[in-house]
Enzyme design. Structure first.
Site, PDB file in Angstrom:
ATOM      1  N   GLY A 251       0.870  -1.178   0.000  1.00 19.45           N
ATOM      2  CA  GLY A 251       0.000   0.000   0.000  1.00 19.45           C
ATOM      3  C   GLY A 251       0.899   1.217   0.000  1.00 19.45           C
ATOM      4  O   GLY A 251       1.823   1.288  -0.799  1.00 19.45           O
TER       5      GLY A 251
ATOM      6  N   ILE B 185       5.553  -3.550  -7.324  1.00 19.14           N
ATOM      7  CA  ILE B 185       4.800  -2.318  -7.599  1.00 19.14           C
ATOM      8  C   ILE B 185       5.391  -1.186  -6.757  1.00 19.14           C
ATOM      9  O   ILE B 185       5.251  -1.183  -5.533  1.00 19.14           O
ATOM     10  CB  ILE B 185       3.299  -2.490  -7.270  1.00 19.14           C
ATOM     11  CG1 ILE B 185       2.708  -3.677  -8.040  1.00 19.14           C
ATOM     12  CG2 ILE B 185       2.534  -1.198  -7.580  1.00 19.14           C
ATOM     13  CD1 ILE B 185       1.294  -4.065  -7.605  1.00 19.14           C
ATOM     14  N   ARG B 186       6.086  -0.277  -7.413  1.00 16.03           N
ATOM     15  CA  ARG B 186       6.776   0.829  -6.700  1.00 16.03           C
ATOM     16  C   ARG B 186       7.438   0.270  -5.426  1.00 16.03           C
ATOM     17  O   ARG B 186       7.258   0.781  -4.324  1.00 16.03           O
ATOM     18  CB  ARG B 186       5.806   1.970  -6.380  1.00 16.03           C
ATOM     19  CG  ARG B 186       5.183   2.568  -7.642  1.00 16.03           C
ATOM     20  CD  ARG B 186       4.273   3.746  -7.347  1.00 16.03           C
ATOM     21  NE  ARG B 186       5.028   4.840  -6.787  1.00 16.03           N
ATOM     22  CZ  ARG B 186       4.717   5.458  -5.637  1.00 16.03           C
ATOM     23  NH1 ARG B 186       3.675   5.085  -4.935  1.00 16.03           N
ATOM     24  NH2 ARG B 186       5.446   6.439  -5.201  1.00 16.03           N
TER      25      ARG B 186
ATOM     26  N   ARG C 223      12.806   3.437  -0.166  1.00 16.50           N
ATOM     27  CA  ARG C 223      11.431   3.549  -0.684  1.00 16.50           C
ATOM     28  C   ARG C 223      11.462   3.826  -2.180  1.00 16.50           C
ATOM     29  O   ARG C 223      12.260   4.643  -2.639  1.00 16.50           O
ATOM     30  CB  ARG C 223      10.712   4.709  -0.005  1.00 16.50           C
ATOM     31  CG  ARG C 223       9.710   4.289   1.002  1.00 16.50           C
ATOM     32  CD  ARG C 223       8.961   5.504   1.515  1.00 16.50           C
ATOM     33  NE  ARG C 223       7.764   5.743   0.762  1.00 16.50           N
ATOM     34  CZ  ARG C 223       7.317   6.936   0.420  1.00 16.50           C
ATOM     35  NH1 ARG C 223       7.972   8.015   0.748  1.00 16.50           N
ATOM     36  NH2 ARG C 223       6.205   7.037  -0.248  1.00 16.50           N
TER      37      ARG C 223
ATOM     38  N   GLU D  98       0.543 -11.821  -2.828  1.00 16.62           N
ATOM     39  CA  GLU D  98      -0.911 -12.062  -2.771  1.00 16.62           C
ATOM     40  C   GLU D  98      -1.577 -11.825  -4.125  1.00 16.62           C
ATOM     41  O   GLU D  98      -2.759 -12.105  -4.283  1.00 16.62           O
ATOM     42  CB  GLU D  98      -1.543 -11.167  -1.683  1.00 16.62           C
ATOM     43  CG  GLU D  98      -1.782  -9.708  -2.059  1.00 16.62           C
ATOM     44  CD  GLU D  98      -0.515  -8.849  -2.138  1.00 16.62           C
ATOM     45  OE1 GLU D  98       0.601  -9.386  -2.015  1.00 16.62           O
ATOM     46  OE2 GLU D  98      -0.655  -7.630  -2.359  1.00 16.62           O
TER      47      GLU D  98
ATOM     48  N   HIS E  95       4.641  -8.410  -4.234  1.00 11.37           N
ATOM     49  CA  HIS E  95       3.262  -8.671  -3.796  1.00 11.37           C
ATOM     50  C   HIS E  95       2.883 -10.143  -4.005  1.00 11.37           C
ATOM     51  O   HIS E  95       2.290 -10.480  -5.045  1.00 11.37           O
ATOM     52  CB  HIS E  95       2.295  -7.796  -4.600  1.00 11.37           C
ATOM     53  CG  HIS E  95       2.187  -6.387  -4.137  1.00 11.37           C
ATOM     54  ND1 HIS E  95       1.116  -5.910  -3.411  1.00 11.37           N
ATOM     55  CD2 HIS E  95       3.026  -5.336  -4.286  1.00 11.37           C
ATOM     56  CE1 HIS E  95       1.289  -4.628  -3.147  1.00 11.37           C
ATOM     57  NE2 HIS E  95       2.443  -4.263  -3.662  1.00 11.37           N
TER      58      HIS E  95
ATOM     59  N   CYS F 227       6.009  -5.475   0.640  1.00 13.73           N
ATOM     60  CA  CYS F 227       6.120  -4.162  -0.003  1.00 13.73           C
ATOM     61  C   CYS F 227       6.051  -3.032   1.047  1.00 13.73           C
ATOM     62  O   CYS F 227       6.979  -2.895   1.829  1.00 13.73           O
ATOM     63  CB  CYS F 227       5.082  -4.024  -1.110  1.00 13.73           C
ATOM     64  SG  CYS F 227       5.599  -2.837  -2.349  1.00 13.73           S
TER      65      CYS F 227
HETATM   66  N1  GLN Z   1       5.948   2.797  -2.610  1.00 15.29           N
HETATM   67  C1  GLN Z   1       5.088   2.349  -1.555  1.00 15.29           C
HETATM   68  C2  GLN Z   1       5.545   2.943  -0.227  1.00 15.29           C
HETATM   69  O1  GLN Z   1       6.461   3.667  -0.169  1.00 15.29           O
HETATM   70  C3  GLN Z   1       5.053   0.844  -1.474  1.00 15.29           C
HETATM   71  C4  GLN Z   1       4.382   0.296  -2.687  1.00 15.29           C
HETATM   72  C5  GLN Z   1       3.609  -0.966  -2.432  1.00 15.29           C
HETATM   73  O2  GLN Z   1       3.373  -1.366  -1.301  1.00 15.29           O
HETATM   74  N2  GLN Z   1       3.169  -1.565  -3.504  1.00 15.29           N
HETATM   75  O3  GLN Z   1       4.957   2.658   0.762  1.00 15.29           O
END
Ligand code: GLN
Length: 192
Positions: free
Chosen positions: A48, A137-138, A109, A175, A173, A80
């Site tokens: 998230g 994802i990021r 991050r 899940e 991720h 994540c």
């Molecule tokens: N970039 C998000 C953060 O800094 C993490 C991304 C993710 O959980 N998919 O919290």
């Protein structure tokens, strides 16, 4: 007695974690308050936005309770943003963002950069016969790992899945795919 696994449900990708656990026959509960936390034996901290989750952990009164449970040895799996929250050191975080220091890693991050901020790749996990399809994802990038940390999978030489005692973290991720082997690995850690 079978363990009840909580999924931190303040924000982010918690629903898919619950479905994966349910598919393994595990009893789950959403955790939003200190009393929710008191009713679970283990916790998944989902992906998230770690800055938002950090803030919500404080406003919900969960931060200190969770810190206490983690130092008492409650098994936890952070994915994540969840990994960022469990790390000892966070680079490029927001100044007011807090982390639990539950696993001796330094994470950056959004460390995979903007150009390739999301990607998918197969990774080899120690002990797995077939590779695991990992969705990033990021994602946070692990930039340092302490001596007590067991790196279970890496991508391009960078740790992406690691364990230290009762703490398990993934920068991707797990899940979001049908593959439940990492959740099963976490359940083994719990002894469920
Ligand atoms: N970039 C998000 C953060 O800094 C993490 C991304 C993710 O959980 N998919 O919290």
């Amino acid at each position: 007695m079978k363990a009840r696994v909580g999924v931190l449900a303040l924000q982010g990708a918690f629903a898919a974690h619950e479905l994966t656990l349910a598919g393994l026959g595990v009893e789950t509960a959403q955790v939003r308050t200190p009393s929710d936390l008191a009713a679970v034996d283990a916790l998944i901290m989902p992906g998230g936005e770690s800055t938002t989750m950090s803030r919500l952990l404080e406003t919900s009164g969960l931060f200190d309770e969770l810190k206490g449970r983690l130092s008492d040895g409650m098994p936890v799996f952070g994915t994540c943003a969840g990994m960022i929250l469990l790390a000892t050191d966070v680079l490029d975080g927001r100044p007011d963002q807090r982390s639990f220091g539950a696993i001796d890693i330094t994470v950056q991050r959004n460390g995979y950069g903007r150009q390739v901020d999301s990607f998918e790749t197969d990774i080899d996990v120690d002990g797995f016969v077939a590779p695991f399809h990992a969705v990033f994802i990021r994602a946070p990038k692990v930039v340092a790992v302490g001596a007590g940390v067991n790196v279970v999978a890496s991508h391009d030489g960078v740790p992406v899945l690691a364990l230290q005692g009762h703490v398990m973290v993934a920068s991707f991720h797990p899940e979001l795919t049908a593959d439940n082997r990492l959740h099963a690995m976490f359940c083994e850690l719990i002894g469920s």
